[in-house]
Motif scaffolding. Structure first.
Motif, PDB file in Angstrom:
ATOM      1  N   THR A   1       0.821  -1.216   0.000  1.00 20.46           N
ATOM      2  CA  THR A   1       0.000   0.000   0.000  1.00 20.46           C
ATOM      3  C   THR A   1       0.849   1.258   0.000  1.00 20.46           C
ATOM      4  OG1 THR A   1      -0.119  -0.122   2.420  1.00 20.46           O
ATOM      5  CG2 THR A   1      -1.924  -1.125   1.185  1.00 20.46           C
ATOM      6  N   SER A   2       2.124   1.125   0.381  1.00 22.94           N
ATOM      7  CA  SER A   2       3.002   2.294   0.446  1.00 22.94           C
ATOM      8  C   SER A   2       4.060   2.228  -0.650  1.00 22.94           C
ATOM      9  CB  SER A   2       3.695   2.351   1.820  1.00 22.94           C
ATOM     10  OG  SER A   2       4.597   1.270   1.944  1.00 22.94           O
ATOM     11  N   ASP A   3       4.702   3.385  -0.907  1.00 23.44           N
ATOM     12  CA  ASP A   3       5.790   3.428  -1.882  1.00 23.44           C
ATOM     13  C   ASP A   3       6.916   2.496  -1.477  1.00 23.44           C
ATOM     14  OD1 ASP A   3       4.456   5.250  -3.402  1.00 23.44           O
ATOM     15  OD2 ASP A   3       5.483   7.007  -2.576  1.00 23.44           O
ATOM     16  N   CYS A   4       7.137   2.367  -0.171  1.00 23.93           N
ATOM     17  CA  CYS A   4       8.210   1.515   0.323  1.00 23.93           C
ATOM     18  C   CYS A   4       7.961   0.061  -0.047  1.00 23.93           C
ATOM     19  CB  CYS A   4       8.311   1.645   1.849  1.00 23.93           C
ATOM     20  SG  CYS A   4       9.626   0.674   2.594  1.00 23.93           S
ATOM     21  N   GLU A   5       6.743  -0.419   0.172  1.00 12.42           N
ATOM     22  CA  GLU A   5       6.417  -1.806  -0.122  1.00 12.42           C
ATOM     23  C   GLU A   5       6.402  -2.060  -1.629  1.00 12.42           C
ATOM     24  OE1 GLU A   5       2.732  -1.770   1.945  1.00 12.42           O
ATOM     25  OE2 GLU A   5       3.534  -2.794   3.699  1.00 12.42           O
ATOM     26  N   LYS A   6       5.851  -1.110  -2.401  1.00 16.23           N
ATOM     27  CA  LYS A   6       5.766  -1.283  -3.847  1.00 16.23           C
ATOM     28  C   LYS A   6       7.138  -1.214  -4.509  1.00 16.23           C
ATOM     29  CE  LYS A   6       1.061   0.540  -4.201  1.00 16.23           C
ATOM     30  NZ  LYS A   6       0.203   1.637  -4.662  1.00 16.23           N
ATOM     31  N   PHE A   7       8.058  -0.525  -3.878  1.00 19.54           N
ATOM     32  CA  PHE A   7       9.405  -0.394  -4.420  1.00 19.54           C
ATOM     33  C   PHE A   7      10.110  -1.747  -4.507  1.00 19.54           C
ATOM     34  CE2 PHE A   7      13.975   0.321  -3.435  1.00 19.54           C
ATOM     35  CZ  PHE A   7      14.324   0.952  -4.613  1.00 19.54           C
ATOM     36  N   LEU A   8       9.744  -2.677  -3.630  1.00 18.16           N
ATOM     37  CA  LEU A   8      10.444  -3.950  -3.539  1.00 18.16           C
ATOM     38  C   LEU A   8       9.915  -5.024  -4.478  1.00 18.16           C
ATOM     39  CD1 LEU A   8      10.727  -4.202   0.352  1.00 18.16           C
ATOM     40  CD2 LEU A   8      12.575  -3.666  -1.229  1.00 18.16           C
ATOM     41  N   ASP A   9       8.641  -4.932  -4.905  1.00 14.82           N
ATOM     42  CA  ASP A   9       8.032  -6.069  -5.600  1.00 14.82           C
ATOM     43  C   ASP A   9       8.685  -6.393  -6.941  1.00 14.82           C
ATOM     44  OD1 ASP A   9       7.108  -3.878  -6.950  1.00 14.82           O
ATOM     45  OD2 ASP A   9       4.978  -4.232  -6.599  1.00 14.82           O
ATOM     46  N   THR A  10       8.930  -5.387  -7.791  1.00 15.05           N
ATOM     47  CA  THR A  10       9.496  -5.651  -9.117  1.00 15.05           C
ATOM     48  C   THR A  10      10.895  -6.270  -9.049  1.00 15.05           C
ATOM     49  OG1 THR A  10       8.186  -3.853 -10.066  1.00 15.05           O
ATOM     50  CG2 THR A  10      10.068  -4.633 -11.343  1.00 15.05           C
ATOM     51  N   PRO A  11      11.844  -5.708  -8.248  1.00 15.66           N
ATOM     52  CA  PRO A  11      13.158  -6.357  -8.160  1.00 15.66           C
ATOM     53  C   PRO A  11      13.083  -7.798  -7.659  1.00 15.66           C
ATOM     54  CG  PRO A  11      13.254  -4.171  -7.216  1.00 15.66           C
ATOM     55  CD  PRO A  11      11.817  -4.446  -7.485  1.00 15.66           C
ATOM     56  N   VAL A  12      12.202  -8.066  -6.685  1.00 15.82           N
ATOM     57  CA  VAL A  12      12.077  -9.425  -6.145  1.00 15.82           C
ATOM     58  C   VAL A  12      11.578 -10.384  -7.220  1.00 15.82           C
ATOM     59  CG1 VAL A  12      10.775 -10.865  -4.516  1.00 15.82           C
ATOM     60  CG2 VAL A  12      11.778  -8.714  -3.741  1.00 15.82           C
ATOM     61  N   ILE A  13      10.562  -9.977  -7.996  1.00 15.80           N
ATOM     62  CA  ILE A  13      10.030 -10.830  -9.059  1.00 15.80           C
ATOM     63  C   ILE A  13      11.083 -11.067 -10.136  1.00 15.80           C
ATOM     64  CG2 ILE A  13       8.324 -10.973 -10.927  1.00 15.80           C
ATOM     65  CD1 ILE A  13       6.378  -9.456  -9.104  1.00 15.80           C
ATOM     66  N   VAL A  14      11.807 -10.021 -10.531  1.00 16.45           N
ATOM     67  CA  VAL A  14      12.845 -10.154 -11.562  1.00 16.45           C
ATOM     68  C   VAL A  14      13.936 -11.119 -11.114  1.00 16.45           C
ATOM     69  CG1 VAL A  14      14.690  -8.908 -12.763  1.00 16.45           C
ATOM     70  CG2 VAL A  14      12.415  -7.897 -12.591  1.00 16.45           C
ATOM     71  N   ILE A  15      14.387 -10.989  -9.869  1.00 15.53           N
ATOM     72  CA  ILE A  15      15.419 -11.893  -9.343  1.00 15.53           C
ATOM     73  C   ILE A  15      14.908 -13.332  -9.330  1.00 15.53           C
ATOM     74  CG2 ILE A  15      16.712 -12.532  -7.261  1.00 15.53           C
ATOM     75  CD1 ILE A  15      16.890  -9.507  -6.645  1.00 15.53           C
ATOM     76  N   GLY A  16      13.655 -13.517  -8.886  1.00 13.10           N
ATOM     77  CA  GLY A  16      13.075 -14.860  -8.830  1.00 13.10           C
ATOM     78  C   GLY A  16      12.967 -15.507 -10.203  1.00 13.10           C
ATOM     79  N   VAL A  17      12.477 -14.752 -11.199  1.00 16.75           N
ATOM     80  CA  VAL A  17      12.343 -15.280 -12.565  1.00 16.75           C
ATOM     81  C   VAL A  17      13.719 -15.577 -13.152  1.00 16.75           C
ATOM     82  CG1 VAL A  17      11.608 -14.715 -14.918  1.00 16.75           C
ATOM     83  CG2 VAL A  17      10.125 -14.164 -12.983  1.00 16.75           C
ATOM     84  N   PHE A  18      14.689 -14.703 -12.907  1.00 19.53           N
ATOM     85  CA  PHE A  18      16.051 -14.923 -13.395  1.00 19.53           C
ATOM     86  C   PHE A  18      16.630 -16.222 -12.831  1.00 19.53           C
ATOM     87  CE2 PHE A  18      20.637 -14.440 -12.654  1.00 19.53           C
ATOM     88  CZ  PHE A  18      21.084 -14.255 -13.953  1.00 19.53           C
ATOM     89  N   LEU A  19      16.500 -16.419 -11.519  1.00 17.44           N
ATOM     90  CA  LEU A  19      16.999 -17.646 -10.896  1.00 17.44           C
ATOM     91  C   LEU A  19      16.296 -18.882 -11.445  1.00 17.44           C
ATOM     92  CD1 LEU A  19      17.345 -16.574  -7.138  1.00 17.44           C
ATOM     93  CD2 LEU A  19      19.191 -17.044  -8.744  1.00 17.44           C
ATOM     94  N   LEU A  20      14.982 -18.765 -11.647  1.00 17.52           N
ATOM     95  CA  LEU A  20      14.207 -19.887 -12.168  1.00 17.52           C
ATOM     96  C   LEU A  20      14.687 -20.294 -13.563  1.00 17.52           C
ATOM     97  CD1 LEU A  20      10.456 -20.535 -11.780  1.00 17.52           C
ATOM     98  CD2 LEU A  20      11.399 -20.571 -14.082  1.00 17.52           C
TER      99      LEU A  20
END
Length: 270
Positions: A35-54
């Motif tokens: 709901t905050s800029d802080c929380e939303k800031f993290l989602d894209t990098p986490v997904i990109v790292i996860g897909v890259f590792l996969l």
């Protein structure tokens, strides 16, 4: 040796594949729940790292177990780039964090922080209003100063001055000592009437409102950079360990690639 190297690459990449699934799931959860800029800031990098590792782990696993040379080649190429990037980042992290430290104050348990003490590259990261607003949102949403106030609320001013505060607590949750404000609570201070004439602009920026405090002060930005500096040094040390591990895995992968090449040229007779 052929089976050993291929099996090791397969096992290591299967483990990485399993680890990538909760990382992707965590990124998706953050994107939906944030709901905050802080929380939303993290989602894209986490997904990109996860897909890259996969994807990388799948390439390594299939290439090693099924003797698919072109997948192994892609896997080794990406691993080489990853090792190179980690090496460059580790050197860079040590380079930009070799400057800056808190200022020791007499008769105080804490230090104070100045933005200008840190490397120019780090300073530019917090001088940008867009980036700083995101960081500021993280500090407010994380209730850093609310917890700080709750922890030290019952202390006298003499006790408070002897506390060993974190860089963010010292820089963002209280005014600078040179402002000479009158202490009421850790986050409530009385300003003198002539505050606008003070040489330190942070004195005029201080506000007793919980959402303001000293979040726009240079000292807060300095405190954040000091915290970032210490964390980056820890990450750089961890990166060295990861680099050693990746080099070992890369070496095993090279053996598997060479073995698959030899098998294609000299097939085993039954």
């Amino acid at each position: 040796m052929v089976k050993l190297s291929n099996n090791l690459v397969g096992i290591l990449n299967f483990i990485t594949f399993l680890l990538s699934i909760p990382i992707i799931a965590g990124g998706i959860w953050l994107s939906r729940q944030g709901t905050s800029d802080c929380e939303k800031f993290l989602d894209t990098p986490v997904i990109v790292i996860g897909v890259f590792l996969l994807l990388v782990s799948l390439a390594g696993f299939i290439g090693a177990c099924c003797r698919v040379r072109w997948l192994l080649w892609i896997y080794l190429f990406v691993m080489f780039l990853l090792i190179l990037l980690l090496f460059v980042f580790t050197i860079f992290a040590f380079a930009v964090t070799n400057k800056g430290a808190g200022k020791v104050l007499s008769n105080r348990g804490y230090k104070e922080y100045r933005l200008g003490d840190y490397s120019n590259w780090l300073q530019n990261r917090v001088r940008n209003n867009k980036d700083w607003n995101r960081i500021r949102s993280c500090l407010v949403d994380g209730k850093v100063c609310a917890e700080f106030n709750q922890t030290f609320a019952s202390e006298t001013v003499e006790q408070f001055y002897q506390e060993h505060l974190s860089s963010i607590q010292s820089g963002c949750c209280k005014p600078a000592d040179e402002c000479n404000f009158t202490y009421k609570t850790p986050t409530q201070w009385d300003k003198p009437a002539n505050v606008s004439s003070f040489s330190n602009p942070d004195c005029g920026l201080w506000d007793n409102r919980p959402e303001k405090l000293c979040f726009d002060c240079e000292s807060c930005k300095g405190g954040v950079l000091d915290n970032l500096k210490r964390n980056w040094k820890k990450v750089a040390i961890i990166n060295i360990v990861i680099l050693v591990f990746l080099i070992i895995v890369y070496s095993i992968g090279c053996c598997a690639f060479r073995n698959s090449k030899e098998e294609n040229h000299y097939p085993r007779w039954k």
